[in-house]
Design an enzyme around this catalytic site. Sequence first.
Site, PDB file in Angstrom:
ATOM      1  N   GLU A   1      -2.766   2.142   4.841  1.00 52.39           N
ATOM      2  CA  GLU A   1      -1.428   1.886   4.424  1.00 52.39           C
ATOM      3  C   GLU A   1      -0.398   2.479   5.731  1.00 52.39           C
ATOM      4  OE1 GLU A   1      -0.412   4.377   0.633  1.00 52.39           O
ATOM      5  OE2 GLU A   1      -1.356   2.694  -0.566  1.00 52.39           O
TER       6      GLU A   1
ATOM      7  N   GLU B   1      -6.441  -1.475  -3.454  1.00 51.83           N
ATOM      8  CA  GLU B   1      -5.840  -0.183  -4.525  1.00 51.83           C
ATOM      9  C   GLU B   1      -4.830  -0.973  -5.452  1.00 51.83           C
ATOM     10  OE1 GLU B   1      -4.067   3.398  -2.694  1.00 51.83           O
ATOM     11  OE2 GLU B   1      -5.376   3.225  -0.872  1.00 51.83           O
TER      12      GLU B   1
END
Length: 500
Positions: free
Chosen positions: A172, A291
């Site tokens: 991320e 995720e």
Amino acid sequence: KYAKMVVDKDFKIAEIDKRIYGSFVEHLGRAVYEGIYQPGHKSADDHGFRRDVMDLVKELEVPIIRYPGGNFVSNYFWEDGVGPLAERPKRLELAWRSLETNDVGLNEFAKWSAFVGSEVMMAVNLGTRGVSDACNLLEYCNHTAGTKYSDLRIKHGVKEPHKIKTWCLGNEMDGPWQLGSKTPVEYGRIAYETAKAMKLIDPDIELVSCGSSGTFMKSFPEWEAVTLEHTYEHVDFVSLHQYFGNADKDTSNFLAKSMETDHFIKTVIATCDYVKAKKRGKKNINLSFDEWNVWYHSNQADQDIMKKNPWQKAPGLLEDIYTFEDALLVGLMLITFIKHADRVKMACLAQLVNVIAPIMTEADGPAWKQTIFYPYLHASKFGRGIALQPVLYSTKHDTKDYTDVNDVESVAVYNEERDEVTIFAVNRDLQDAIDFSCDVRSFENFEVIEHIMLAEDDLLLVNSAVKQAVAPKQQNTTTVEGGILTTSLMKASWNVIRLG
Ligand code: AHR
């Protein structure tokens, strides 16, 4: 209200990559400490691994597990977690404002993964570190012997290389909360250089370039377009992350959210293909949905712990207790991945133990199954083989944020080896059972093996260490006659219809 579907042996989407049933263990909360590892617990083995947790992970047949983060990895120094235990430093863990003791590091995790039959998907720190650290880690893990880091591994008692195949280039990196977050160009450059160097060390590895942290990021999907233009040549996957919640207590709207997963996947595929076209490229970039889950129940409690009571070892962070309706959305997301089996080649339910997890542990008691354990279990067990293109018609409804939501969502998987077909279906309707028929004539003489379902009147029912209130039941009225399957899908239900 009704739904009808045709599935045919010849309508193939793709062979499902079993890695879409992957999961994730981060050094976060009680995932590692008191989760997979708790020396002194009555079920602990000689290595300190909880046997009760290992048994549940094995039951899930998890093919691959992402490690060690997550946000954690962006300031992780992997060297802290290898070598003699007594010499391992304690660190301030900044992502979750906890204390990291480093009692578990990559060698312990690789050993545990082998015990539960999973591959490791390793992430490198591209937040506060860079190319050389990633290379050193790869050399430590995958090089046989005779070099600084491979010999260090051997000195640490691990003779055989781990041969880790799948590597994430950071986590991320677009998120302002990420340690060492980057602009798309900054990330594109460092990811390109890291990927290039890592593939020189081990050309057999597969690399995942960081996609956006979610569709909520303003830079989505520009981030994917810019970063992939840098990394295209050396990477194999781009990552997708998505979490949902039902803070508004609007279940119909909540259950429609898997339509966003579908839209997200289509947008990322389009962006990957745009970059491929621009580069006159030959290969496809595939999707690693590494995720995904429901995550919202614990948000307030987590803020309280991290702000008011930081630097604890294994604090109870992200301990969402999942409701029955959460299990339905997890099922819907799994159906969506199967429908995109031609491009979604990996996916990791985030996470596996204690932290937004299907498996929970009591520090002084047993490990137990959350509601979401079941759709994940069923998909992992029965969702292997060829994803079949569902020709599905369903009556529809509208919700607060979505229109034309199918009452029934469904997909089928053909397992050639076992000569079995499994139909996964969710009835999103909260009031009514829905008649469902499926034309399975191409599977001659197939009969119903079983129809498993999760169906509860109370959408907010949860499980606990003492009670499995939500657990699979059998539906015994499903039939196949003349190649046509007919059944009734109970209101708000997850269904797994196995034929063979
Ligand atoms: O899975 C929990 C967290 O969610 C991960 O650490 C991070 O990557 C994401 O924001």
